[in-house]
Design an enzyme around this catalytic site. Structure first.
Site, short mmCIF file in Angstrom:
data_model
loop_
_atom_site.label_atom_id
_atom_site.label_comp_id
_atom_site.label_asym_id
_atom_site.label_seq_id
_atom_site.Cartn_x
_atom_site.Cartn_y
_atom_site.Cartn_z
N ASP A 95 -10.82 -57.46 9.60
CA ASP A 95 -9.36 -57.57 9.63
C ASP A 95 -8.84 -57.13 10.99
OD1 ASP A 95 -6.95 -58.28 8.62
OD2 ASP A 95 -6.65 -56.46 7.44
N LEU A 145 6.22 -45.54 9.01
CA LEU A 145 5.72 -46.13 10.26
C LEU A 145 5.43 -47.61 10.10
CD1 LEU A 145 3.20 -43.40 11.41
CD2 LEU A 145 5.41 -43.93 12.42
N GLY A 146 5.05 -48.00 8.91
CA GLY A 146 4.73 -49.41 8.71
C GLY A 146 4.18 -49.62 7.32
N GLY A 184 1.14 -51.70 5.23
CA GLY A 184 -0.08 -52.49 5.29
C GLY A 184 -0.27 -53.24 4.00
N GLY A 185 -1.39 -53.90 3.91
CA GLY A 185 -1.66 -54.67 2.71
C GLY A 185 -1.73 -53.80 1.47
N PHE A 186 -2.19 -52.59 1.61
CA PHE A 186 -2.44 -51.80 0.42
C PHE A 186 -1.66 -50.51 0.37
CE2 PHE A 186 -6.07 -54.50 1.10
CZ PHE A 186 -6.04 -55.18 -0.10
N VAL A 222 2.55 -46.55 5.44
CA VAL A 222 2.10 -45.46 6.32
C VAL A 222 3.31 -44.65 6.75
CG1 VAL A 222 0.87 -44.88 8.42
CG2 VAL A 222 0.23 -46.91 7.14
#
Ligand SMILES: *[C@@H]1O[C@H](CO)[C@@H](O)[C@H](O)[C@H]1NC(C)=O
Ligand SMILES: *[C@@H]1O[C@H](CO)[C@@H](O)[C@H](O)[C@H]1NC(C)=O
Ligand SMILES: *[C@@H]1O[C@H](CO)[C@@H](O)[C@H](O)[C@H]1NC(C)=O
Ligand SMILES: *[C@@H]1O[C@H](CO)[C@@H](O)[C@H](O)[C@H]1NC(C)=O
Ligand SMILES: *[C@@H]1O[C@H](CO)[C@@H](O)[C@H](O)[C@H]1NC(C)=O
Length: 682
Positions: A642, A523-524, A526-528, A531
């Site tokens: 954030d 889905l995407g 992120g920084g860490f 997903v």
């Protein structure tokens, strides 16, 4: 136009000098953009003339001077001249036509030009070819560091002291203090008094100088260390707002000072943003070897665990310079005693400004490997594994260590096992008593949940595996600053905070749900972590955030997220369904949001149209409600840190849900203000 041309000619308001031209006392060079002026000046109450560059603020004052040429040899009257000498160098001559200063570059083709650039840099280059720069004032600074200057960092060169203070506020000649870089381990900014260290910034960790307690946002944005090529690189600074007039300087009385020119409501002045050493603990090695300085404690100095003052009487009188000595020799040093061969161990210290003179060891940056390396050498006294730096070990005395109320780094000091045990006996006793109490409470809680039924439980089809309540033992460090007493136990064990029950998902089951974390289900990112979308047996859709394994980072964010989000319940906050921890794998499982995130709509020219004003208003209101809950109405006071369009998820009815609490910070219930030690999020 006519008048301005006329004025330009009249004041010699040019920014270059060519061969044959000269700047007499009273004439100036003005940089493009008119920020900087080169000319002659005198300190107050003095007739000595110096050639220098200053910020042009409309108010001539000594404080605005950023560079001085003839700082050691002033001209006694107004007969001085700046021009390009016969050898092509920029030179200052006095009334008798004696050269009192020269740029001293070796120049092959004598036809040169000097230019005062808009950055404040005075450069001397070959007239036919501006790329051939023979000399520049940025490489030959006085006491001031400006944006755009490159500060060389080179392991072979060792310490460099490019900046030297003025002798007094009114005397530009070289004073007692200097400022520069020590490249050892990871670069640090230092101030020296003569040859003695006076202050250090702590190690550069790729983002901040780790030993500056309150690096404010302003201060830390913009520092960068270029990638090192053959062991040498450059520090640069880019101000957050490039219209700002900013400077760093080493003051005549030995302080590193960052200031900004402010003009508002008729106020025009240099406003000091940073000042170092900022407190008594910032003075180099205040508490001596193996001592720890803590500015908020009284007395400020104490010895590290396993150490006692070397000179007890001096120490008790507040003369800490003697430092501390070991109570028990390291086992590796006392080979004589046979029964004491149970080796050495390590003791953790938290929130530390790491001691000076570390060595960097290239290893995979695991605590175990670093500890192993330290144990291999009997003279190793401590180690630390720091994100952005790596494994650092110290040999010999630990000097200039500080304890911060919060922030700082964790380090491990080496002690004889007997010293570690001595303490453990007490801890075990205390822990035993506490443990019984905790067990009792847990039992009560468990009984209670059994009776009430598990409020947080989900339809069994969702669970897909075992549902074991977990207890999060350690709490976010930032949220629990300890100001006094023993630093040693903080953040470890002694303040376990329990979590509400959170379902644990089975790893295999999540693998199947996400088709083995396939690309289609992504889905995407992120920084860490990444997903993925998943579907459990009961057709329930979930979103799985899988923490990236390669970075050691993310664990704190993972914990923060679990702690925070599992305690929060609001329709405008994304809901955490559970987590999964299996070996290296750490995952968070959320409810699935079919409409992705807000950025997906906002920044897509076709999808934008789908958001009419009514929808936009609902979304804005929802976000505001979520924030109000975080800031005011929830039991915890939380600053998200954030918040951005990509962290606003949209459910099937386009209701917004705030997500990604990895960067969030918990405040005390009635705390309204706090400082942060790192740049985070948006
Ligand atoms: C230039 O070089 C000469 C001789 O090497 C030296 O005496 C003088 O101090 C130098 N001047 C500057 C400004 O560095
Ligand atoms: C120096 O260079 C400039 C620019 O190229 C040129 O105009 C000038 O004639 C040169 N002067 C001498 C003395 O060669
Ligand atoms: C610089 O050092 C000298 C000699 O040690 C001392 O007399 C003087 O006060 C010092 N100046 C400053 C500004 O500390
Ligand atoms: C502080 O103690 C050290 C030794 O521990 C001693 O040499 C020094 O003179 C003392 N300084 C003062 C001001 O008493
Ligand atoms: C231990 O460290 C010391 C000091 O750096 C060094 O001289 C010595 O060779 C090292 N010993 C071993 C076994 O690496």
């Amino acid at each position: 136009m006519f008048i301005s041309c006329f004025l330009t000619l009249f004041c010699h308001a040019d920014n270059v000098i060519t061969q044959g031209q000269s700047i007499k006392d009273g004439q100036t060079l003005i940089s493009d953009g008119q920020n900087f002026v080169l000319g002659f000046f005198s300190p107050e109450n003095s007739s000595s003339r110096y050639v220098g560059i200053w910020y042009d603020n409309g108010i001539p004052d000594l404080y605005s001077v950023i560079w001085v040429a003839n700082r050691e040899r002033p001209i006694s009257d107004k007969s001085g001249v700046l021009r390009i000498g016969d050898d092509g160098n920029l030179m200052v001559f006095d009334g008798k036509n004696d050269a009192i200063w020269s740029s001293n570059a070796s120049i092959t083709l004598k036809n040169t030009t000097a230019e005062l650039e808009s950055t404040g840099n005075l450069i001397l280059f070959r007239s036919e070819d501006k790329e051939t720069v023979y000399w520049q004032s940025f490489n030959d600074p006085t006491d001031t560091y400006l944006a755009g200057m490159r500060l060389a960092v080179n392991a072979e060169m060792g310490e460099t002291h490019p900046f030297t203070s003025w002798k007094s506020a009114n005397d530009p000649s070289p004073g007692n203090y200097s400022m520069g870089v020590d490249p050892r381990a990871s670069p640090q900014i230092l101030i020296w008094e003569g040859k003695e260290r006076r202050w250090r910034s702590g190690y550069w960790d790729g983002r901040i100088f780790s030993g500056i307690a309150n690096m404010t946002g302003n201060y830390l944005y913009g520092f960068a260390l270029s990638d090192k090529v053959n062991g040498s690189g450059n520090f640069t600074y880019t101000p957050p707002n490039n219209k700002d007039k900013l400077r760093f300087r080493i003051t005549w009385d030995g302080y590193e000072e960052q200031s900004r020119w402010v003009e508002d409501n008729g106020d025009k002045m240099w406003s000091v943003i940073q000042y170092q050493p900022a407190n008594v603990c910032e003075h180099y090695n205040k508490c001596g070897a193996f001592g720890i300085c803590s500015a908020v404690d009284s007395p400020i100095c104490r010895c590290m665990k396993g150490f006692v003052p070397r000179y007890a009487d001096q120490w008790s009188r507040g003369n800490w310079s003697g430092g501390c000595i070991r109570t028990t020799q390291l086992n590796c040093q006392s080979k004589l005693s046979e029964e004491n061969d149970d080796g050495d161990g390590f003791y953790k210290l938290h929130f530390m400004k790491l001691p000076d003179f570390a060595d960097l060891v290239t290893l995979n940056n695991s605590d175990e490997a670093c500890e192993e390396r330290c144990l291999q050498n009997c003279s190793c006294t401590a180690y630390a594994v720091i994100t952005g730096i790596g494994c650092m070990i110290w040999k010999g005395d630990l000097v200039d260590a500080q304890h911060f109320p919060k922030g700082g780094n964790r380090m491990h000091i080496r002690l004889a096992n007997s010293d570690l045990l001595g303490n453990e006996v007490i801890i075990i006793a205390v822990a035993g008593v506490l443990g019984l109490g905790v067990l009792f409470i847990l039992l009560l809680c468990w009984l209670k949940t059994k009776l009430k039924g598990n409020i947080l439980s989900f339809p069994s089809s969702w669970r897909c595996g075992h549902d074991i309540p977990i207890l999060e033992q350690s709490r976010s460090r930032e949220s629990s600053p300890r100001f006094s007493g023993s630093v040693d136990l903080s953040a470890e064990g002694d303040q376990a905070s329990s979590l509400p029950e959170l379902p644990i998902f089975n790893f295999n089951c999540l693998q199947i749900a996400t088709s083995y974390f396939s690309e289609e289900n992504k889905l995407g990112e992120g920084g860490f972590g990444t997903v993925y979308k998943g579907k459990l047996q009961g057709e329930q859709e979930i979103a799985v955030k899988r923490l990236s394994r390669r970075s050691g980072q993310g664990l704190d964010e993972f914990k923060t997220e679990i702690i925070l989000i599992s305690k929060l319940q609001h329709r405008n906050l994304v809901r955490l369904l559970g987590c999964c921890i299996q070996g290296e794998e750490k995952m968070l499982i959320y409810e699935y949001m079919p409409n992705k995130s807000l950025d997906y709509f906002l920044f897509d020219t076709t999808k934008q149209a789908l958001l009419d004003w009514r929808k936009r208003f609902t979304i804005i209101e929802g976000i505001a409600r979520g924030l109000l809950y975080l800031h005011r109405d929830s039991r915890l006071r939380i600053i998200h840190r954030d918040l951005k369009a990509s962290n606003i998820l949209l459910d099937k009815d386009m209701n917004p849900k705030i997500s990604d609490f990895g960067m969030a910070r918990i405040f005390g219930g009635n705390q309204h203000e706090a400082n942060t030690n790192r740049v985070v999020g948006t």
